[in-house]
Design a protein around this motif. Structure first.
Motif, PDB file in Angstrom:
ATOM      1  N   LEU A  91       0.579  -1.189  -0.085  1.00 22.57           N
ATOM      2  CA  LEU A  91       0.258  -0.361   0.247  1.00 22.57           C
ATOM      3  C   LEU A  91       0.839   1.008  -0.056  1.00 22.57           C
ATOM      4  CD1 LEU A  91      -2.915   1.218   0.182  1.00 22.57           C
ATOM      5  CD2 LEU A  91      -3.040   1.451   2.699  1.00 22.57           C
ATOM      6  N   HIS A  92       1.678   1.003   0.546  1.00 25.24           N
ATOM      7  CA  HIS A  92       3.112   2.951   0.517  1.00 25.24           C
ATOM      8  C   HIS A  92       3.759   2.580  -0.348  1.00 25.24           C
ATOM      9  CE1 HIS A  92       6.780   4.294   1.623  1.00 25.24           C
ATOM     10  NE2 HIS A  92       5.688   4.843   2.838  1.00 25.24           N
ATOM     11  N   ARG A  93       4.178   1.797  -1.175  1.00 29.33           N
ATOM     12  CA  ARG A  93       4.394   1.944  -3.064  1.00 29.33           C
ATOM     13  C   ARG A  93       3.202   2.084  -3.628  1.00 29.33           C
ATOM     14  NH1 ARG A  93       4.648  -2.143  -6.284  1.00 29.33           N
ATOM     15  NH2 ARG A  93       4.307  -4.149  -4.847  1.00 29.33           N
ATOM     16  N   ALA A  94       1.959   1.357  -3.169  1.00 28.52           N
ATOM     17  CA  ALA A  94       1.212   1.590  -3.861  1.00 28.52           C
ATOM     18  C   ALA A  94       1.462   4.057  -4.462  1.00 28.52           C
ATOM     19  CB  ALA A  94      -0.281   1.453  -4.144  1.00 28.52           C
ATOM     20  N   LEU A  95       1.115   3.720  -3.116  1.00 30.78           N
ATOM     21  CA  LEU A  95       1.202   5.095  -2.733  1.00 30.78           C
ATOM     22  C   LEU A  95       1.459   6.795  -3.781  1.00 30.78           C
ATOM     23  CD1 LEU A  95      -0.533   5.795   1.483  1.00 30.78           C
ATOM     24  CD2 LEU A  95      -1.664   6.767  -0.773  1.00 30.78           C
ATOM     25  N   ALA A  96       3.019   5.663  -3.830  1.00 31.09           N
ATOM     26  CA  ALA A  96       3.995   6.310  -4.289  1.00 31.09           C
ATOM     27  C   ALA A  96       4.052   6.707  -5.537  1.00 31.09           C
ATOM     28  CB  ALA A  96       5.278   6.314  -4.005  1.00 31.09           C
ATOM     29  N   GLN A  97       3.637   5.008  -6.077  1.00 31.17           N
ATOM     30  CA  GLN A  97       3.576   5.344  -7.320  1.00 31.17           C
ATOM     31  C   GLN A  97       2.105   5.842  -8.018  1.00 31.17           C
ATOM     32  OE1 GLN A  97       4.016   0.350  -7.462  1.00 31.17           O
ATOM     33  NE2 GLN A  97       5.261   1.167  -8.977  1.00 31.17           N
ATOM     34  N   PHE A  98       1.224   5.823  -7.297  1.00 25.84           N
ATOM     35  CA  PHE A  98      -0.199   6.647  -7.888  1.00 25.84           C
ATOM     36  C   PHE A  98       0.249   8.461  -7.965  1.00 25.84           C
ATOM     37  CE2 PHE A  98      -3.544   8.814  -5.772  1.00 25.84           C
ATOM     38  CZ  PHE A  98      -4.091   9.915  -6.765  1.00 25.84           C
ATOM     39  N   MET A  99       1.091   8.238  -7.138  1.00 28.68           N
ATOM     40  CA  MET A  99       1.642  10.111  -7.081  1.00 28.68           C
ATOM     41  C   MET A  99       2.234  10.653  -8.131  1.00 28.68           C
ATOM     42  SD  MET A  99       2.049  10.828  -3.163  1.00 28.68           S
ATOM     43  CE  MET A  99       0.731   9.983  -1.745  1.00 28.68           C
ATOM     44  N   LEU A 100       3.701   9.724  -8.642  1.00 25.39           N
ATOM     45  CA  LEU A 100       4.419   9.803  -9.097  1.00 25.39           C
ATOM     46  C   LEU A 100       3.748  10.144 -10.638  1.00 25.39           C
ATOM     47  CD1 LEU A 100       7.441   7.862  -8.633  1.00 25.39           C
ATOM     48  CD2 LEU A 100       7.046  10.331  -8.529  1.00 25.39           C
ATOM     49  N   ASP A 101       2.458   9.145 -11.331  1.00 23.69           N
ATOM     50  CA  ASP A 101       2.054   9.125 -12.020  1.00 23.69           C
ATOM     51  C   ASP A 101       0.600  10.574 -12.451  1.00 23.69           C
ATOM     52  OD1 ASP A 101       3.085   6.311 -13.028  1.00 23.69           O
ATOM     53  OD2 ASP A 101       1.571   4.890 -12.256  1.00 23.69           O
ATOM     54  N   LEU A 102       0.472  10.644 -11.044  1.00 21.78           N
ATOM     55  CA  LEU A 102      -0.708  11.830 -11.291  1.00 21.78           C
ATOM     56  C   LEU A 102       0.152  12.813 -12.266  1.00 21.78           C
ATOM     57  CD1 LEU A 102      -3.232  13.003 -11.495  1.00 21.78           C
ATOM     58  CD2 LEU A 102      -2.413  13.268  -8.719  1.00 21.78           C
ATOM     59  N   GLN A 103       1.948  13.241 -11.158  1.00 17.91           N
ATOM     60  CA  GLN A 103       1.955  14.745 -11.344  1.00 17.91           C
ATOM     61  C   GLN A 103       3.278  13.752 -13.090  1.00 17.91           C
ATOM     62  OE1 GLN A 103       1.428  16.789  -9.480  1.00 17.91           O
ATOM     63  NE2 GLN A 103       0.861  15.776  -7.005  1.00 17.91           N
ATOM     64  N   THR A 104       3.540  13.126 -13.395  1.00 23.65           N
ATOM     65  CA  THR A 104       4.195  13.487 -14.363  1.00 23.65           C
ATOM     66  C   THR A 104       2.905  13.455 -15.638  1.00 23.65           C
ATOM     67  OG1 THR A 104       4.191  10.606 -14.266  1.00 23.65           O
ATOM     68  CG2 THR A 104       5.947  12.425 -13.318  1.00 23.65           C
ATOM     69  N   ASN A 105       2.221  12.385 -15.710  1.00 25.97           N
ATOM     70  CA  ASN A 105       1.108  12.412 -16.317  1.00 25.97           C
ATOM     71  C   ASN A 105       0.611  13.260 -17.297  1.00 25.97           C
ATOM     72  OD1 ASN A 105       2.375   9.554 -17.214  1.00 25.97           O
ATOM     73  ND2 ASN A 105       0.982   8.204 -16.112  1.00 25.97           N
ATOM     74  N   VAL A 106       0.169  13.526 -15.067  1.00 22.76           N
ATOM     75  CA  VAL A 106      -1.408  14.384 -15.396  1.00 22.76           C
ATOM     76  C   VAL A 106      -1.054  16.075 -15.776  1.00 22.76           C
ATOM     77  CG1 VAL A 106      -3.920  15.283 -14.733  1.00 22.76           C
ATOM     78  CG2 VAL A 106      -2.638  12.659 -15.466  1.00 22.76           C
ATOM     79  N   HIS A 107      -0.379  16.165 -14.394  1.00 18.74           N
ATOM     80  CA  HIS A 107       0.117  17.774 -14.025  1.00 18.74           C
ATOM     81  C   HIS A 107       1.513  18.253 -15.310  1.00 18.74           C
ATOM     82  CE1 HIS A 107      -1.833  16.849  -9.698  1.00 18.74           C
ATOM     83  NE2 HIS A 107      -2.744  17.695 -11.119  1.00 18.74           N
ATOM     84  N   GLY A 108       2.217  17.701 -15.810  1.00 16.00           N
ATOM     85  CA  GLY A 108       3.726  17.857 -16.481  1.00 16.00           C
ATOM     86  C   GLY A 108       4.764  17.789 -15.934  1.00 16.00           C
ATOM     87  N   TYR A 109       4.852  17.252 -14.648  1.00  8.89           N
ATOM     88  CA  TYR A 109       6.103  17.356 -14.117  1.00  8.89           C
ATOM     89  C   TYR A 109       7.186  16.364 -14.728  1.00  8.89           C
ATOM     90  CZ  TYR A 109       4.062  19.775 -10.010  1.00  8.89           C
ATOM     91  OH  TYR A 109       3.686  21.792  -9.947  1.00  8.89           O
TER      92      TYR A 109
END
Length: 447
Positions: free
Chosen positions: A178-196
């Motif tokens: 679950l801890h790993r899932a949170l980090a991966q979700f956050m990274l995917d959101l910031q890179t794929n959606v927010h353009g980081y």
């Protein structure tokens, strides 16, 4: 670092703005250093003019076939004094810079004046199911805290204490996933959606890097030092054969340090801006000033994970970027279904390098309160001046960039919030829908 030109031109304004942060600026010390600097520069300019005049006089005498030895003897003393003045000026500038390195940033005009977190201002809150008091509605049963909820899922503080001591966590099985899932979700959101742009950065940095971003010298006691700079006999040549000075090294307390420092000692092209960078890293903090607070669980630890957001932008866009970054952090919480509120920090509660900061506070049912989970700050050119991070503006002139940083989010605190807000009466945890693809489709933990 504060702008010395601003200090010279608007000293009282600087003094007043620092006072709103609870900082008394020593004007007598500054005026004494400034007086010395002016005296050295005035004498330097006078001697430079004299050197030029003597050189011209020597040329004229030689052209006439006259004796120039006396004038030449006089001129030979000038470079000696100029060298002394150069050293004096470097000493004065060094004293000023060393002092200013420990002075915090000036608060933006929109920041409320206050002495503590009690005077922070709530901007908005997001509560899908609110109770009568505006806080999230009660769960309908006595909530358990994340420690009690996490232990059956593999959260093991006894093992962590045996391995490392207090304020560490050991996770295995479902909770580690679950801890790993949170980090991966956050990274995917910031890179794929927010353009980081995702980055992988060192976890150990040298002292110069920490001076640039403002962790040193003020927060040295909160850093974990891992090595001391070497002596004269140590190798000082890298793999490419370039020489370098060995420095003290420290574990990073946030990847803000490494991400922001990509612009250090650089002049970026205008077209390169804005830079939007993100990284998932462990963060290491000694918590020297925490005074025994939050000793239970994962709220305040020596080692924790964070997905960091950094933007490096043109000065005229930095406050738009600040609001944008707050929205990027909010989106994480909204998709996780976690109630939160946005707080504008007052002058007395802001971080050292910040000109304006918003905190995002998530609701924790077991504590029946809001706890910080993200802090998003605009440092304006405070860090850039320390790092010599510039860009070439539309007129082609080098100008300091503005730097911003924010948590998107602190992974451990997000884990705490997911456990406590997702708990059911039997102690099982409903996995947020956005995390289920990272959890192999699991919808409930511990049922």
């Amino acid at each position: 670092m504060l702008d010395p030109t601003l200090l010279r031109k608007e000293l009282q304004t600087v003094v007043d703005r620092l006072k709103s942060r609870g900082v008394d600026f020593d004007t007598e010390r500054f005026n004494a250093l400034e007086s010395r600097r002016k005296a050295v520069q005035t004498e330097t300019e006078s001697l430079q003019a004299k050197r030029n005049a003597l050189a011209k006089q020597i040329g004229q005498l030689k052209a006439k076939g006259e004796d120039a030895s006396a004038v030449m003897a006089e001129s030979q003393a000038v470079p000696v004094r100029l060298k002394q003045l150069e050293e004096e000026l470097a000493e004065v500038q060094g004293s000023l810079n060393e002092w200013l390195m420990a002075i915090p940033n000036l608060p933006h005009a929109s920041v409320p004046v206050g002495g503590s977190s009690d005077e922070n201002v709530e901007v908005r809150r997001w509560v899908p199911q609110a109770g009568a008091d505006g806080n999230p509605a009660p769960l309908g049963f006595e909530p358990k805290d994340h420690v009690t909820l996490g232990e059956p899922l593999g959260l093991d503080f006894d093992m962590a204490a045996k391995l490392s001591g207090a304020r560490y966590a050991f996770m295995r099985g479902p909770i580690a996933r679950l801890h790993r899932a949170l980090a991966q979700f956050m990274l995917d959101l910031q890179t794929n959606v927010h353009g980081y742009t995702e980055c992988y950065t060192p976890y150990i940095v040298n002292a110069s890097t920490l001076y640039g971003t403002g962790q040193l010298p003020k927060f040295k006691d909160d850093m974990f030092a891992v090595s001391k700079g070497g002596g004269d006999d140590d190798p000082k040549v890298d793999e490419q054969g370039k020489s370098y000075a060995r420095e003290d090294q420290y574990l990073i307390s946030t990847s803000e340090i490494t991400l922001t420092s990509v612009a250090r000692d650089s002049i970026l092209a205008d077209a390169d801006l804005p830079l939007r960078l993100t990284a998932h890293t462990p963060c290491f903090r000694s918590e020297a000033g925490s005074g025994g607070r939050d000793t239970r669980g994962m709220i305040r630890q020596h080692q924790f994970d964070k997905v960091e957001m950094v933007q490096i932008v043109r000065p005229d866009t930095s406050y738009d970027a600040l609001e944008q970054m707050v929205g990027h952090a909010e989106k994480v919480l909204q998709l996780l279904g976690l109630p939160y509120r946005v707080m504008l920090l007052c002058t007395g509660d802001m971080g050292f390098g910040s000109a304006k900061t918003y905190d995002l506070e998530v609701w924790l049912p077991a504590q029946n309160t809001w706890r910080e989970i993200s802090s998003v700050s605009n440092c304006e050119n405070f860090q850039a001046r320390r790092m010599q991070a510039r860009f070439r503006n539309a007129q082609g002139k080098p100008e300091f960039v503005h730097t911003l940083n924010g948590s998107g989010l602190a992974v451990g605190r997000a884990l705490v919030a997911v456990l406590e807000n997702g708990q059911q009466a039997d102690g099982s945890i409903v996995v947020p829908e956005v995390l289920r693809p990272y959890m192999g489709g699991i919808e409930v933990l511990g049922d």
